[in-house]
Design a protein around this motif. Structure first.
Motif, short mmCIF file in Angstrom:
data_model
loop_
_atom_site.label_atom_id
_atom_site.label_comp_id
_atom_site.label_asym_id
_atom_site.label_seq_id
_atom_site.Cartn_x
_atom_site.Cartn_y
_atom_site.Cartn_z
N PRO A 76 0.72 -1.50 -0.55
CA PRO A 76 -0.36 0.23 0.12
C PRO A 76 0.82 1.50 -0.09
CG PRO A 76 -0.49 -1.74 1.52
CD PRO A 76 0.56 -2.31 1.26
N GLU A 83 -2.95 3.35 -4.27
CA GLU A 83 -2.95 3.19 -2.39
C GLU A 83 -3.14 2.16 -2.44
OE1 GLU A 83 -1.85 3.50 1.21
OE2 GLU A 83 -1.52 5.32 -0.11
N TRP A 84 -4.17 1.03 -3.00
CA TRP A 84 -3.71 -0.56 -2.87
C TRP A 84 -3.58 -0.76 -4.39
CZ3 TRP A 84 -4.24 -2.93 1.44
CH2 TRP A 84 -4.27 -2.20 2.71
N HIS A 85 -2.94 -1.96 -4.51
CA HIS A 85 -3.28 -2.80 -6.49
C HIS A 85 -2.62 -3.49 -5.96
CE1 HIS A 85 -3.65 -1.88 -10.89
NE2 HIS A 85 -2.13 -2.44 -10.56
N ASP A 106 -10.50 -1.91 -4.87
CA ASP A 106 -8.72 -1.16 -4.42
C ASP A 106 -9.19 -0.36 -3.47
OD1 ASP A 106 -7.54 -3.02 -4.86
OD2 ASP A 106 -7.50 -1.97 -7.69
N PRO A 108 -10.51 0.96 0.12
CA PRO A 108 -10.72 0.53 1.60
C PRO A 108 -12.43 0.84 1.92
CG PRO A 108 -8.48 1.63 1.22
CD PRO A 108 -9.64 1.79 -0.34
N ASP A 115 -7.91 -6.12 2.67
CA ASP A 115 -6.88 -6.31 3.19
C ASP A 115 -6.09 -6.91 2.57
OD1 ASP A 115 -4.84 -5.57 3.69
OD2 ASP A 115 -5.34 -4.59 6.06
N THR A 117 -2.78 -7.43 2.69
CA THR A 117 -1.66 -8.02 3.64
C THR A 117 -1.99 -8.79 5.03
OG1 THR A 117 -2.31 -5.29 4.69
CG2 THR A 117 -1.33 -5.29 3.14
#
Length: 250
Positions: A76, A83-85, A106, A108, A115, A117
């Motif tokens: 991120p 930001e997220w991909h 993507d 949030p 998420d 991660t």
């Protein structure tokens, strides 16, 4: 009558390692390519990264292959425009061999955002800085089937900018590995570093289940040489540096 030669368990483990090592080498090449691109352009964006990923991911999941998914997932904030991909491509199955990009959310704030991660295939390699084999697990994001995911960090200096990796369906791995495993001197079960079954010559040991045996956990964490004896006569034979191992004689 056809006679099938019996292989040593070390030979079987070497064959398993060679199969998985081929996937490792492919993923390492993708990592090196992305790291080179990042060093050349520190302000990389999703718009620039995606064609690079597509160029290696689509061939990897096309046609008759062990892989069913491949791609890159960004840390991120690592990309200038996202930001997220997640840039991941999926191969077809059965008669449909068409390749498609995995649709992701993507944002949030969206109720269906996930998420990534927090998932093992991201969390472990980014924490350890080394490649990781996740599974088998039921991949509800991509395949809805038992899957093994191999991921490795993409690093620029001291910073991990994402992970690159691939998915392999367990049933495809079974078709490749079981014929060789059945030539071993005794029954064999292939497990990951946590003792989770990848495949087995014993049909009662289903992929994804946990194999329970006295001393197995210690033997998987700290193997002693090419073969580690377990109480009761079984043994653990590591499959190279793949983090997989054969449990034999049970």
């Amino acid at each position: 009558m056809t006679t099938i030669a019996t292989r040593s368990h070390l030979d079987v483990a070497t064959h398993v390692a060679a199969t998985i090592d081929g996937i490792f080498a492919m993923i390492d090449g993708w990592r090196d390519l992305l790291e080179d691109r990042w060093r050349a352009d520190a302000s990389l964006s999703a718009v620039r990264v995606d064609p690079v990923v597509e160029a290696f991911a689509v061939p990897a999941v096309s046609g008759d292959t062990l892989l069913t998914g491949a791609g890159f997932v960004a840390t991120p904030g690592a990309l200038a425009d996202a930001e997220w991909h997640l840039a991941w491509w999926l191969g077809g199955s059965g008669a449909d061999r068409s390749v498609r990009r995995l649709a992701t959310i993507d944002d949030p704030s969206h109720e269906q955002f996930r998420d990534y991660t927090a998932l093992e295939w991201w969390r472990v390699p980014t924490a350890t800085g080394t490649r990781h084999l996740t599974g088998p697990y039921v991949d509800y994001v991509c395949t809805d089937d038992y899957t093994v995911t191999i991921t490795t960090p993409v690093r620029i200096g001291d910073r991990i900018v994402g992970v690159v990796g691939a998915d392999a369906l367990v049933d495809r791995l079974e078709r490749t590995l079981l014929p060789v495993m059945r030539t071993g001197a005794t029954p064999a079960t292939l497990v990951n570093a946590s003792g989770r079954v990848v495949t087995s010559t014993d049909a009662r040991r289903e992929p994804g289940s946990i194999l329970r045996a006295d001393g197995l956990g210690d033997a998987l964490r700290r193997p002693v040489g090419p073969r580690t004896a377990l109480p009761g006569g079984a043994a653990v034979v590591p499959c190279g540096d793949t983090s997989l191992a054969l449990v034999v004689g049970t």
